[in-house]
Design an enzyme around this catalytic site. Sequence first.
Site, mmCIF file in Angstrom:
data_model
loop_
_atom_site.group_PDB
_atom_site.id
_atom_site.type_symbol
_atom_site.label_atom_id
_atom_site.label_comp_id
_atom_site.label_asym_id
_atom_site.label_seq_id
_atom_site.Cartn_x
_atom_site.Cartn_y
_atom_site.Cartn_z
ATOM 1 N N HIS A 231 14.650 36.847 15.475
ATOM 2 C CA HIS A 231 15.324 35.669 14.923
ATOM 3 C C HIS A 231 15.920 36.017 13.564
ATOM 4 C CE1 HIS A 231 14.022 32.772 17.938
ATOM 5 N NE2 HIS A 231 12.892 33.442 17.973
ATOM 6 N N CYS B 104 17.507 36.160 20.458
ATOM 7 C CA CYS B 104 16.275 35.867 21.205
ATOM 8 C C CYS B 104 16.585 35.615 22.688
ATOM 9 C CB CYS B 104 15.508 34.730 20.551
ATOM 10 S SG CYS B 104 13.780 34.710 21.086
ATOM 11 N N GLU C 48 17.769 34.233 11.770
ATOM 12 C CA GLU C 48 17.796 33.050 10.905
ATOM 13 C C GLU C 48 16.471 32.789 10.199
ATOM 14 O OE1 GLU C 48 16.392 31.746 14.918
ATOM 15 O OE2 GLU C 48 17.985 33.084 14.217
#
Length: 195
Positions: A177, A77, A179
């Site tokens: 992202h 990001c 994650e």
Amino acid sequence: MKTVIIKYNAGNVQSVMYALDRLGASYLLTDDEAEIRSADKVIFPGVGEASTAMAYLRERGLNKLIPSLKQPVLGTCVGMQLMCRYSEENNTTCMGIFDIDVRRFPATPGYKVPHMGWNSISNLRGPLTTGLPEQAYMYFVHSYAADVCDYTIAECEYIRPFSAMLHKDNFYAAQFHCEISGNVGQRILENFLKL
């Protein structure tokens, strides 16, 4: 294996830590130069605004340290954007690992900025995308993006085509992202840890 998450004033570190926990990976959150240099893998995440994040990195000398690293580095990001040459966000000179500028999405009827939510990535290449389906869906939250360029290893389209992932030497980056992108994002982190 020693994985370091670079600590700086950009949010979302907790989500990265949870993702590494799910993979059973041990990690250290630090801004200490010796710890970062001695790591096997380095993750440079980020949520926030480019100029403040760069100011923080400069204060601590991390803007010089990160480009000098020789082990695999993954920026996500804002981390990815700071690895580029320049960001239109508050006219910010960044680290220049990737020789490409980050530009704001133009106001376009029918589209909201920031680009927020799930979108597919395509033209996947390189070791981080091993095992990913073409048109895999990833979670994005951003108003700025790098154009498609020689470093691009995954593309996305929102208002214009942009780089969803970049790679140069030991440096990897993702605009989305990983994650919080479910199993597909988890696979990218897993692939990175196996480099």
